[in-house]
Scaffold this motif. Structure first.
Motif, PDB file in Angstrom:
ATOM      1  N   GLN A  76       0.858  -1.346  -0.159  1.00 15.27           N
ATOM      2  CA  GLN A  76       0.083   0.083   0.067  1.00 15.27           C
ATOM      3  C   GLN A  76       0.867   1.229  -0.044  1.00 15.27           C
ATOM      4  OE1 GLN A  76      -3.183   0.254  -0.501  1.00 15.27           O
ATOM      5  NE2 GLN A  76      -3.085   2.492  -0.561  1.00 15.27           N
ATOM      6  N   ARG A 108      -6.475  -2.351  -5.195  1.00 15.03           N
ATOM      7  CA  ARG A 108      -5.834  -1.086  -4.374  1.00 15.03           C
ATOM      8  C   ARG A 108      -5.581  -0.174  -4.965  1.00 15.03           C
ATOM      9  NH1 ARG A 108      -1.507  -4.553  -1.085  1.00 15.03           N
ATOM     10  NH2 ARG A 108      -3.155  -6.198  -1.371  1.00 15.03           N
ATOM     11  N   THR A 142      -7.154   3.476  -4.161  1.00 13.57           N
ATOM     12  CA  THR A 142      -6.438   4.573  -3.596  1.00 13.57           C
ATOM     13  C   THR A 142      -6.652   5.562  -4.538  1.00 13.57           C
ATOM     14  OG1 THR A 142      -4.862   2.900  -2.786  1.00 13.57           O
ATOM     15  CG2 THR A 142      -4.010   5.154  -2.889  1.00 13.57           C
TER      16      THR A 142
END
Length: 181
Positions: free
Chosen positions: A36, A63, A67
């Protein structure tokens, strides 16, 4: 004849993904999720702006897409060849209420029209990046391409930043179409 056509219909309808057949050469790498912190750094380095379109090639669990939308105000499209990962990401996007700003497409990055992208992110091996290069070079000037860990041979990075992942140095490469050679 009618029995044969019904039997064929039943046989074909039971084959999963019949409409989306991909050759083994289109699978550009294993599913290794990008940490991340690296996702956020990649998007920072790409200077993603609100309303821009981010494409993540090999989008895995989504992800990068999530984001890009939540932290940067972008819109996002994920391209994922693995149908199970694609469905998992779609469910996650739906559960977060982001389906109006994120699309996850079950498809091959090698066959995808990338022209709507302002930013493309990817985490593939150098050889896979070479396979993608002709598709990337069709994008409009100014489109940013961010590659984690593996460079695009023959292109000159605008920026290359070394980052630590589990005490190992890794590199994030940023390119801009029209300024890569």
């Amino acid at each position: 004849m009618r029995v044969l056509s019904i039997a064929l219909l039943v046989s074909f309808s039971s084959l999963p993904g019949l409409a989306q057949q991909f050759s083994p050469a289109e699978n550009l790498g294993p599913n290794i999720p990008t940490p991340q912190g690296i996702v956020e750094r990649m998007l920072d380095m790409a200077h993603v702006k609100p309303g821009e379109m981010v494409y993540d090639l090999g989008s895995g669990d989504g992800r990068v897409l999530i984001t890009a939308v939540r932290k940067f105000g972008a819109r996002a499209v994920g391209i994922e060849i693995d149908p199970d990962l694609c469905e998992k990401a779609r469910r996650k996007v739906q559960s977060l209420g982001l389906a109006d700003r994120i699309s996850v497409i079950h498809g091959s990055a090698l066959r995808t029209d990338l022209s709507p992208a302002d930013v493309v992110t990817m985490y593939f091996l150098t050889l896979s990046n070479e396979k993608l290069r002709p598709n990337l070079e069709k994008m409009r000037p100014g489109t940013r391409v961010v590659s984690f860990q593996f460079p695009i041979r023959g292109w000159k990075a605008l920026e290359a930043q070394i980052v630590q992942v589990s005490n190992v140095d890794r590199t994030i490469y940023v390119y801009e179409i029209g300024r890569t050679h």
